[in-house]
Scaffold this motif. Structure first.
Motif, PDB file in Angstrom:
ATOM      1  N   ALA A   1      -5.646   3.598   7.751  1.00  0.00           N
ATOM      2  CA  ALA A   1      -5.221   2.266   7.322  1.00  0.00           C
ATOM      3  C   ALA A   1      -6.267   1.602   6.440  1.00  0.00           C
ATOM      4  CB  ALA A   1      -4.933   1.400   8.546  1.00  0.00           C
ATOM      5  N   VAL A   2      -7.552   1.750   6.770  1.00  0.00           N
ATOM      6  CA  VAL A   2      -8.614   1.177   5.936  1.00  0.00           C
ATOM      7  C   VAL A   2      -8.586   1.789   4.540  1.00  0.00           C
ATOM      8  CG1 VAL A   2     -11.122   1.072   5.659  1.00  0.00           C
ATOM      9  CG2 VAL A   2     -10.095   0.546   7.868  1.00  0.00           C
TER      10      VAL A   2
ATOM     11  N   THR B   1      -0.096   3.756  13.623  1.00  0.00           N
ATOM     12  CA  THR B   1      -1.071   2.666  13.497  1.00  0.00           C
ATOM     13  C   THR B   1      -1.096   2.074  12.086  1.00  0.00           C
ATOM     14  OG1 THR B   1      -2.423   3.593  15.277  1.00  0.00           O
ATOM     15  CG2 THR B   1      -3.497   2.087  13.759  1.00  0.00           C
ATOM     16  N   PRO B   2      -1.266   2.861  11.029  1.00  0.00           N
ATOM     17  CA  PRO B   2      -1.206   2.247   9.696  1.00  0.00           C
ATOM     18  C   PRO B   2       0.175   1.716   9.346  1.00  0.00           C
ATOM     19  CG  PRO B   2      -1.385   4.629   9.515  1.00  0.00           C
ATOM     20  CD  PRO B   2      -1.610   4.288  10.950  1.00  0.00           C
ATOM     21  N   LEU B   3       1.230   2.309   9.910  1.00  0.00           N
ATOM     22  CA  LEU B   3       2.572   1.786   9.651  1.00  0.00           C
ATOM     23  C   LEU B   3       2.707   0.366  10.181  1.00  0.00           C
ATOM     24  CD1 LEU B   3       5.532   2.221   8.764  1.00  0.00           C
ATOM     25  CD2 LEU B   3       5.961   3.218  11.016  1.00  0.00           C
ATOM     26  N   ALA B   4       2.229   0.121  11.400  1.00  0.00           N
ATOM     27  CA  ALA B   4       2.293  -1.229  11.960  1.00  0.00           C
ATOM     28  C   ALA B   4       1.440  -2.205  11.159  1.00  0.00           C
ATOM     29  CB  ALA B   4       1.846  -1.199  13.422  1.00  0.00           C
ATOM     30  N   LEU B   5       0.264  -1.771  10.738  1.00  0.00           N
ATOM     31  CA  LEU B   5      -0.608  -2.647   9.952  1.00  0.00           C
ATOM     32  C   LEU B   5       0.005  -2.974   8.594  1.00  0.00           C
ATOM     33  CD1 LEU B   5      -4.095  -1.090  10.734  1.00  0.00           C
ATOM     34  CD2 LEU B   5      -3.231  -3.284  11.500  1.00  0.00           C
ATOM     35  N   LEU B   6       0.628  -2.006   7.960  1.00  0.00           N
ATOM     36  CA  LEU B   6       1.223  -2.257   6.651  1.00  0.00           C
ATOM     37  C   LEU B   6       2.453  -3.155   6.768  1.00  0.00           C
ATOM     38  CD1 LEU B   6       0.899   1.184   4.828  1.00  0.00           C
ATOM     39  CD2 LEU B   6      -0.574  -0.819   4.717  1.00  0.00           C
TER      40      LEU B   6
ATOM     41  N   GLU C   1      -3.217 -12.359   4.749  1.00  0.00           N
ATOM     42  CA  GLU C   1      -4.169 -12.123   5.843  1.00  0.00           C
ATOM     43  C   GLU C   1      -5.193 -11.077   5.442  1.00  0.00           C
ATOM     44  OE1 GLU C   1      -3.949 -11.670  10.680  1.00  0.00           O
ATOM     45  OE2 GLU C   1      -2.146 -11.706   9.449  1.00  0.00           O
ATOM     46  N   PRO C   2      -6.505 -11.293   5.738  1.00  0.00           N
ATOM     47  CA  PRO C   2      -7.535 -10.310   5.352  1.00  0.00           C
ATOM     48  C   PRO C   2      -7.310  -8.966   6.036  1.00  0.00           C
ATOM     49  CG  PRO C   2      -8.526 -12.418   5.967  1.00  0.00           C
ATOM     50  CD  PRO C   2      -7.079 -12.490   6.361  1.00  0.00           C
ATOM     51  N   ALA C   3      -7.530  -7.899   5.287  1.00  0.00           N
ATOM     52  CA  ALA C   3      -7.312  -6.563   5.827  1.00  0.00           C
ATOM     53  C   ALA C   3      -8.320  -6.238   6.925  1.00  0.00           C
ATOM     54  CB  ALA C   3      -7.393  -5.529   4.704  1.00  0.00           C
ATOM     55  N   GLY C   4      -9.589  -6.706   6.765  1.00  0.00           N
ATOM     56  CA  GLY C   4     -10.592  -6.422   7.783  1.00  0.00           C
ATOM     57  C   GLY C   4     -10.253  -7.033   9.119  1.00  0.00           C
ATOM     58  N   ALA C   5      -9.699  -8.244   9.110  1.00  0.00           N
ATOM     59  CA  ALA C   5      -9.301  -8.888  10.362  1.00  0.00           C
ATOM     60  C   ALA C   5      -8.157  -8.133  11.025  1.00  0.00           C
ATOM     61  CB  ALA C   5      -8.906 -10.337  10.098  1.00  0.00           C
TER      62      ALA C   5
ATOM     63  N   ARG D   1      -6.516  -4.869  15.557  1.00  0.00           N
ATOM     64  CA  ARG D   1      -5.801  -3.693  16.051  1.00  0.00           C
ATOM     65  C   ARG D   1      -6.700  -2.846  16.951  1.00  0.00           C
ATOM     66  NH1 ARG D   1      -0.565  -1.663  16.585  1.00  0.00           N
ATOM     67  NH2 ARG D   1      -0.726   0.577  16.846  1.00  0.00           N
ATOM     68  N   ALA D   2      -7.951  -2.652  16.561  1.00  0.00           N
ATOM     69  CA  ALA D   2      -8.860  -1.819  17.353  1.00  0.00           C
ATOM     70  C   ALA D   2      -9.131  -2.441  18.713  1.00  0.00           C
ATOM     71  CB  ALA D   2     -10.166  -1.618  16.583  1.00  0.00           C
ATOM     72  N   VAL D   3      -9.487  -3.727  18.735  1.00  0.00           N
ATOM     73  CA  VAL D   3      -9.807  -4.384  20.002  1.00  0.00           C
ATOM     74  C   VAL D   3      -8.560  -4.502  20.883  1.00  0.00           C
ATOM     75  CG1 VAL D   3     -10.721  -6.483  21.053  1.00  0.00           C
ATOM     76  CG2 VAL D   3     -11.727  -5.618  18.940  1.00  0.00           C
ATOM     77  N   GLY D   4      -7.440  -4.892  20.277  1.00  0.00           N
ATOM     78  CA  GLY D   4      -6.211  -5.038  21.051  1.00  0.00           C
ATOM     79  C   GLY D   4      -5.737  -3.728  21.654  1.00  0.00           C
TER      80      GLY D   4
END
Length: 639
Positions: free
Chosen positions: A437-438, A477-482, A491-495, A500-503
């Motif tokens: 995703a990054v 994971t990248p599908l949900a983020l995209l 929304e910032p991509a880094g946030a 996602r990682a912490v959650g």
């Protein structure tokens, strides 16, 4: 004074076995994964297209959520899958509608009591989806996709005026998925049948390999029995249509009817033995220029050929059970079965040996009963999802619903042991998916490029998740983020990546704690009932063999006994994956399983002999109950 220490040692050993992640990275066979993934990607693209054509790319997210309906029931027969997908389409639309309405009313993005109410509603949706998916035997991503639709719709900051348009978009995507399933039923009606028969061929070949190597055969024998019964169930709709056509046209030849009416030819056993001998000696591929024997080149997708291959699997299975198989080299026959399986997958005529006569096999009939819908796994899902969402909200995490989704994904399992495997797969898959995703978000793609990437990720997701859940999470994971980036591009991509990682980590840990805390005895009760049912079915089979009645109803007896022994193994595995002690001696379960398989082989032999010597009308297909009917007093008194 030593009993408590022994008890603690046993509990510690049980806890260690349950929490073992062994098998988390194993790959499953999925012969039809690529065509199914291509259809899923096409459905996603078609569902998102209207939103882009109208200049509203952010609304494409809700159409894509509805199109996730296509991920359900990949291996089901077309008739059942069409019904199941209709229900899933309605459920997915209702989830998006309820999430949008709740988000517009409570404004969870503002925090406070509204956010807590949305967390509670998310937990209830997760438990309900888990209960429904267990009832319909929907595995894989299952209830997570329904929960994902509800959570994304609730957190997308909708206004009251946007609730209806987003619901209609979700309904359009779900309808597109259902129509694609209907089109698949019309264009490739043999797909589920091909897959089921090919899987049975592979599993029986694996059993023969274990026999040739002298390895333990318990697990391979169970997988082979389950696969062959599933193949017959996949063939049952076609068999019913054939019987109905034979009743309407009495002159039409139909193998099952003629077998029950006239019986097989007198030389059936000799022909079957000769066929198996050829199977052990003939190479899977014919030599160039060698003429093809009459009757060997059949279209592998035809119902007759599929039924004959299922008959071959059943004959080899019961022959291996009796340890007196009518074939020579098991390794050579395993190669032949794999050659036929490849022909089924590639839809090419088979070049293998001649098949045994259809009349040589008394087939088990019947449909699998509905799965027991247990309330305790659904309760675990409610508690884990609600706790993860509440903790994420208390910590101030953005997109706290990702913690709830991770908890629901881990708890969408059969028992604690599979939950542990899911936790490992979810953690490793999320870590690899975040790297992907990054890389994608670092390119700052536009809305159209994001939509194309979403379609590509959907294709990779459906292809990978059939082989291993962890591989699917790599693309999920990248599908949900995209999708989140498409709905809220500011929304910032880094946030996004950090949330996602912490959650995900928080949800996985809390889900494991809930799985260990909520201990129940349902799996132990199921194991005891399965043992009693297998013992009763074996007693009934022994009584029929002793009285000489095994050849009169071979389909009924074999079906009941095969279903009982499969349920015994599945119940034992489920009980071994829970912390509650099963209360049954593993030696008793092993003896009951061996006795049932030995009687299954004797029933098959007696059925062939009875059909050869005294043909009759015989019974028709019957459903398979969990427990056999009551026995006579003499059968109950036998050990």
């Amino acid at each position: 004074m030593r009993r408590p220490s022994l008890h603690r040692a046993a509990r510690a050993r049980s806890l260690r076995d349950v929490l073992s992640p062994r098998g988390a990275l194993a790959l499953q066979r999925a012969d039809d994964a690529l065509p199914f993934a291509l259809r899923a990607a096409l459905v996603t693209a078609l569902a998102a297209l209207p939103a882009f054509l109208t200049g509203r790319p952010g609304d494409a997210v809700f159409a894509v959520l509805g199109s996730f309906t296509t991920t359900f029931g990949r291996l089901m027969p077309h008739t059942r899958r069409t019904r199941v997908l209709a229900g899933v389409a309605v459920a997915m639309t209702l989830c998006v509608a309820a999430g949008s309405a709740l988000g517009a009313r409570l404004r969870p993005q503002d925090g406070g009591a509204g956010a807590l109410l949305v967390v509670a509603a998310t937990a209830l949706v997760a438990g309900t989806a888990k209960l429904g998916c267990d009832r319909a035997r929907l595995r894989g991503l299952g209830a997570v996709m329904l929960l994902f639709g509800f959570a994304v719709a609730a957190q997308a900051a909708p206004t009251p005026a946007e609730v209806l348009p987003r619901t209609l978009l979700a309904a359009g995507g779900a309808a597109t998925a259902w129509l694609a399933a209907l089109a698949g039923r019309l264009t490739h009606p043999e797909g589920p049948r091909r897959h089921a028969v090919a899987l049975a061929l592979h599993e029986v070949a694996a059993l023969l390999d274990a026999e040739a190597a002298g390895a333990p055969r318990t697990a391979a024998r169970h997988r082979a029995t389950t696969a062959v019964l599933d193949a017959y169930r996949a063939l049952e709709p076609e068999r019913r249509r054939t019987r109905a056509g034979a009743r309407r046209t009495p002159g039409v030849r139909e193998t099952a009817v003629t077998r029950r009416t006239h019986g097989p030819a007198p030389s059936v056993r000799a022909a079957a033995h000769a066929a198996f001998a050829r199977a052990a000696s003939v190479r899977p591929r014919r030599a160039p220029g060698r003429p093809v024997r009459a009757g060997t080149r059949r279209a592998p997708a035809s119902p007759e050929h599929a039924e004959r291959m299922a008959d071959l699997c059943w004959s080899v299975l019961v022959g291996a059970v009796r340890r007196r198989p009518p074939y020579g080299d098991p390794a050579a026959l395993a190669d032949v079965l794999r050659a036929h399986a490849r022909a089924f997958v590639r839809r090419r005529p088979g070049d293998g040996p001649e098949l045994p006569p259809a009349a040589a096999v008394n087939r088990p009939h019947g449909a699998r009963p509905p799965a027991p819908a247990l309330l305790v796994p659904a309760l675990r899902t409610v508690l884990g999802t609600g706790l993860a969402g509440a903790v994420a909200l208390g910590l101030g995490l953005g997109h706290g619903y990702w913690a709830a989704l991770s908890a629901a994904a881990v708890l969408h399992s059969v028992d604690v042991r599979t939950a542990t495997r899911r936790a490992v797969q979810r953690t490793l898959g999320t870590a690899a998916g975040l790297v992907l995703a990054v890389a994608v978000l670092g390119l700052c793609p536009g809305p159209l490029a994001l939509a194309g990437t979403v379609v590509a990720l959907e294709l990779l997701l459906e292809y990978a998740v059939a082989r291993n859940y962890g591989l699917g999470v790599v693309f999920l994971t990248p599908l949900a983020l995209l999708l989140t980036e498409l709905a809220a591009p500011a929304e910032p991509a880094g946030a996004l990546v950090l949330d996602r990682a912490v959650g995900s980590l928080l949800g996985v840990l809390l889900a494991l704690l809930c799985a260990l805390a909520v201990v129940h005895d349902r799996a132990a009760v199921r194991a005891r009932r399965a043992l009693a049912a297998c013992v009763l079915a074996s007693a009934q089979a022994r009584e029929a063999l002793a009285a000489g009645r095994a050849g009169a109803a071979p389909e009924v007896l074999q079906a009941r006994l095969a279903a009982a022994v499969v349920e015994l193994r599945e119940a034992e595995d489920a009980a071994a994956g829970e912390l509650w002690p099963a209360g049954t001696d593993p030696a008793d379960l092993a003896r009951a399983e061996r006795r049932a398989y030995r009687l299954l082989g004797l029933l098959a032999a007696a059925g062939r002999e009875g059909a050869r010597t005294a043909p009759g009308t015989g019974p028709g297909p019957v459903p398979l109950p969990w427990s056999p009917p009551s026995l006579s007093p003499s059968a109950r008194s036998r050990p």
